[in-house]
Design an enzyme around this catalytic site. Structure first.
Site, short mmCIF file in Angstrom:
data_model
loop_
_atom_site.label_atom_id
_atom_site.label_comp_id
_atom_site.label_asym_id
_atom_site.label_seq_id
_atom_site.Cartn_x
_atom_site.Cartn_y
_atom_site.Cartn_z
N LYS A 168 -6.89 -0.81 -12.40
CA LYS A 168 -5.83 -0.94 -11.15
C LYS A 168 -4.59 -1.37 -11.61
CE LYS A 168 -9.83 -1.57 -8.09
NZ LYS A 168 -10.51 -2.33 -7.46
N GLN A 205 -11.21 -8.76 -6.09
CA GLN A 205 -12.24 -7.81 -6.61
C GLN A 205 -13.60 -8.38 -6.23
OE1 GLN A 205 -11.69 -4.89 -7.89
NE2 GLN A 205 -13.72 -4.52 -8.51
N ASP A 207 -7.10 -3.44 0.63
CA ASP A 207 -8.66 -2.87 0.23
C ASP A 207 -9.18 -2.43 1.63
OD1 ASP A 207 -9.76 -2.75 -2.24
OD2 ASP A 207 -10.17 -4.74 -2.34
#
Ligand code: GUN
Length: 318
Positions: free
Chosen positions: A53, A97, A120
């Site tokens: 990412k 994450q 997200d």
């Protein structure tokens, strides 16, 4: 018949080309989109995901700010970090994450992310917006699956779509997106009866249960589109021998590397399906592309107004 293989790289490249134009426009207005990536502990798969990412940010000219608190981090420490990132004007997106270590209250941490920065799409406000068809930040993997369908010219409208898996991150938002695209959606899970029969009636199958090669070629209707979201890391030699018994090259590759990445759909499905995403090289690439897209969108919506970029003129993409 052999399925058209929907390579993620082609869609990713097209999305990046579009994003570069948007990023240039933002930068011309003095705005560099910024993503904070919070990686707690040492989970090897998470480390690879976050590294990829950050590499994507660098490729596109998005500012990235990595944070790596130790595995012993508490919920309160993470809440403080997220609060600080919520306040920072140079951070447009906050990525925490998953999975977080067991002592951390993951839901509390995810709910503490400002919905404006929820790239997200995991915040209940983002999910609520999606349920009610309002514009907002949508979870990256399901958004990526929709991009694959749209950019391949595969129409969801009127299609029978079957989603395998009901996770908050993929299955549920995927089903909502397909429903908003006017598909007739069936959601299947571990307690579903007659799974093969349901899958056989599908024009579009999205497999997201996290079970290596579970979806069998016989389950797939001729010509169906199959989107394989599975990212199953095989590390057990006995499982590799069983899965790859008829795929000697894959078994050899496993033996060399000690691991292999496989999807939820048996590769024999390529003989029946009309179109199929590969694993690796399919949906996974789009997940990162949509994270970049959400970061640019969050920057445009939060900071673009003041700077007179297209968001101010009311032409922001939803
Ligand atoms: N863990 C597995 N997939 C994801 C994802 O898309 N986002 C985050 N934050 N964590 C994940």
């Amino acid at each position: 018949m052999s399925a058209r293989i929907l390579q993620g790289s082609a869609f990713r490249d097209a999305i990046y080309a579009e994003l570069r134009g948007e990023i240039d426009a933002l930068r011309a207005a003095g705005i560099t989109p910024g993503l904070a990536a919070v990686l707690v502990g040492e989970n090897p798969a998470s480390k690879i995901y976050v590294r990829n990412k950050i590499a994507a940010c660098e490729q596109l000219g998005i500012f990235s700010a990595p944070f790596a608190p130790p595995a012993s981090t508490t919920t309160d420490e993470l809440l403080s970090l997220v609060a600080e990132l919520n306040r920072r004007d140079d951070i447009d997106g906050i990525l925490v994450q998953l999975p977080l270590p067991p002592q951390v209250d993951s839901k509390r941490v995810l709910e503490s992310v400002s919905p404006e920065k929820d790239v997200d799409g995991f915040h209940p406000v983002s999910l609520g917006r999606l349920v009610s068809g309002r514009a907002g930040l949508v979870a990256c993997t399901p958004a990526g699956c929709m991009e694959i369908l749209r950019r391949s010219g595969i129409r969801a409208e009127g299609a029978n779509a079957v989603v395998l898996g009901r996770s908050d991150i993929v299955g549920k938002p995927m089903a909502l997106l397909l429903m908003h695209a006017n598909a007739t959606v069936t959601i299947c899970h571990s307690k579903t009866r007659n799974l093969p029969e349901i899958v056989e009636r599908a024009d579009i199958v999205v497999a997201a249960m996290g079970r290596p090669w579970m979806v069998q070629p016989e389950w797939i209707g001729a010509g169906a589109t199959v989107i394989d979201v599975g990212t199953n890391q095989i590390t057990d030699a006995a499982e590799a021998e069983r899965l790859f018994a008829r795929y000697p090259e894959r078994l050899e590759a496993f033996k060399k590397k000690g691991s292999a990445l496989v999807g939820d759909v048996h590769p024999g499905a390529a003989e029946v399906a009309g179109a199929l995403t590969p694993v690796p090289g399919g949906v996974g690439l789009l997940t990162i592309a949509m994270l970049m897209s959400n970061t640019v969108k969050a920057a445009r919506l939060r900071r673009g107004r003041a700077a007179g970029t297209p968001a101010a003129a009311g032409v922001a993409r939803s």
